[in-house]
Scaffold this active site. Structure first.
Site, PDB file in Angstrom:
ATOM      1  CE  LYS A 111     -44.325   1.449  55.049  1.00  0.00           C
ATOM      2  NZ  LYS A 111     -42.920   1.235  54.666  1.00  0.00           N
ATOM      3  CE  LYS A 194     -47.557  15.527  51.057  1.00  0.00           C
ATOM      4  NZ  LYS A 194     -46.186  15.086  51.120  1.00  0.00           N
ATOM      5  CE  LYS A 197     -51.311   5.797  44.448  1.00  0.00           C
ATOM      6  NZ  LYS A 197     -51.268   4.576  43.727  1.00  0.00           N
TER       7      LYS A 197
END
Ligand code: TRP
Length: 330
Positions: A111, A194, A197
Site C-alpha cells: 500500500k 479470477k 473488481k
C-alpha cells in the site's frame, strides 16, 4: 457455540467471485457458530474516502449481504464505527506493536508503494486494528482468504504478547479459517485469471439482464476444437466452470459432449449460460433493490447489531482495563 468474527471491507458491489468465494460460506456458517460479521468502515479510511462515499458503500454492502441471506436474527451484523470500544483495544495493542514488525508486513509495503503520498499511521497499524476487531469479541475462528494470513499471524502474535506482558491467559489465539474446500474460485470472462473488481471482468449480483447478457456474450473464446476430446484452453474451461455453478447438470453435460465431439457452438453455450446466470442473480438482485430502498430496515439491522456487538465489546474492555491496571468504566 464457537465465536467467529469476520470483517468485510466496503469496496463496492458484490460479484459472483465474492459470492461463491466468501458470502455463501458466511451464510452457511451463521447457523453453526456464534457469528459476528462487521463492515470495516474505519479500515477504509486509510485511503481517505469522501463522506458521501462512506455512507453509500456501507449501505450497499449491508443491503447486499442481507439480500444474499445473512440473517440479522441469527448473526450479529454491525458497522465497525458503531462500536467505539474497538478503539480502546486498538490503543492498548498499539503500545505493544513494534514499528519494525508493522513496517515489514507485505500489505503495508504494497500500500505504501501504491499510495506514496499517503503513507499514514492508520495504514501502518492496519494489523493492530484488525487484531482489535477480532480480540474484542475473543473470537476463536476467523474466516478469511489466504491474502489475510499475515494479518492473522500478527493478531495471534499480539494476543500472545498481551498474555505474556500481563501474565494472563486472557486472549486465545484466533485461528484463520480458510473458507474451505467449498469455496469455488470463479474465473473472469476475459480468458484468464479470477473474477475481480479491479480486473474489470466481474459479473455483479446486482447486474440486470441486459448488462449480464452483454458481459457473457462478450466472453473470450477461440475458434473451437478441431480434434475430438482435445484439451480445453483456459478461456473455455472458464465458461464451463461458470456453467457448473449456474446451469443444470444436463446442460453442462450437453455442452461438454458437444465440445468433445467438436460440434459445439460457443454462441449457444453463451446464450444458455447468460440465461442461467440471470435466473440465478435475478432474485438476489430484486432483494437488493428492495432492501436498499428500506432505510428503516437497514437502520434497524445496524442498531440491533451494534447493541449486541457493544455488549460483547464492553465486557472485554472492562476485563482488559482491569488486567492492565485501569479502573473499569461504569
Ligand atoms: N483485512 C480484512 C480484508 O481486507 C478485513 C478485516 C478487517 C477483517 N478486520 C477484520 C477480517 C477482522 C477478519 C477479521 O478483507
Amino acid at each position: 457455540m464457537e465465536r467467529v468474527v469476520s470483517g468485510i471491507r466496503p469496496t463496492g458491489n458484490l460479484h459472483l467471485g465474492n459470492y461463491f468465494g466468501a458470502v455463501r460460506g458466511f451464510i452457511e456458517m451463521q447457523h453453526n457458530y456464534d457469528s459476528f460479521f462487521f463492515i470495516a468502515d474505519w479500515h477504509s479510511l486509510t485511503t481517505h474516502p469522501r463522506p458521501e462515499d462512506i455512507v453509500r458503500s456501507t449501505q450497499t454492502i449491508l443491503a447486499e449481504y442481507l439480500a444474499c441471506g445473512l440473517d440479522p436474527e441469527v448473526s450479529t451484523i454491525y458497522r465497525q464505527s458503531d462500536v467505539p470500544e474497538v478503539l480502546e483495544l486498538y490503543l492498548y495493542l498499539n503500545m505493544n506493536a513494534y514499528l519494525g514488525e508493522l513496517e515489514r508486513t507485505t500489505s503495508f509495503k504494497e500500500k505504501a508503494r501504491k499510495q506514496p503520498d499517503n503513507v499514514n499511521a492508520g495504514l501502518l497499524t492496519y494489523p493492530t486494528l484488525m487484531a482489535a476487531d477480532i480480540l474484542l469479541h475473543r473470537a476463536v475462528r476467523v474466516p478469511v482468504g489466504k491474502d489475510q494470513e499475515q494479518n492473522m499471524e500478527m493478531a495471534r502474535k499480539f494476543a500472545r504478547r498481551f498474555n505474556t506482558i500481563y501474565q494472563t491467559e486472557y486472549f486465545t489465539e484466533p485461528q484463520s479459517w480458510a473458507l474451505g474446500e467449498k469455496a469455488i474460485k470463479i474465473p473472469g470472462l476475459d480468458g484468464s485469471g479470477k473474477m475481480g473488481k479491479s480486473e474489470g471482468n466481474a459479473i455483479y449480483l446486482v447486474d440486470d439482464e441486459k448488462t449480464l447478457t452483454k458481459k457473457v456474450m462478450r466472453a473470450v473464446t477461440d475458434s473451437g476444437p478441431t480434434e475430438p476430446n482435445s484439451m480445453m484452453p483456459e478461456a473455455i474451461q472458464n465458461l464451463f466452470t461458470l456453467l457448473q455453478i449456474a446451469s443444470s447438470e444436463e446442460v453442462y453435460n450437453h455442452f461438454l459432449t458437444a465440445y468433445n465431439d467438436c460440434s459445439i457452438r460457443y454462441g449457444d453455450l453463451k446464450k444458455q449460460l447468460a440465461a442461467d446466470l440471470v435466473a440465478f442473480c435475478a432474485p438476489i438482485r430484486e432483494r437488493i433493490l428492495e432492501i436498499e430502498k428500506d432505510q428503516m430496515l437497514l437502520d434497524r439491522v445496524a442498531r440491533q447489531g451494534a447493541e449486541k456487538a457493544r455488549e460483547s465489546a464492553r465486557k472485554t474492555i472492562c476485563e482488559v482495563r482491569q488486567i492492565i491496571g485501569f479502573k473499569p468504566l461504569n
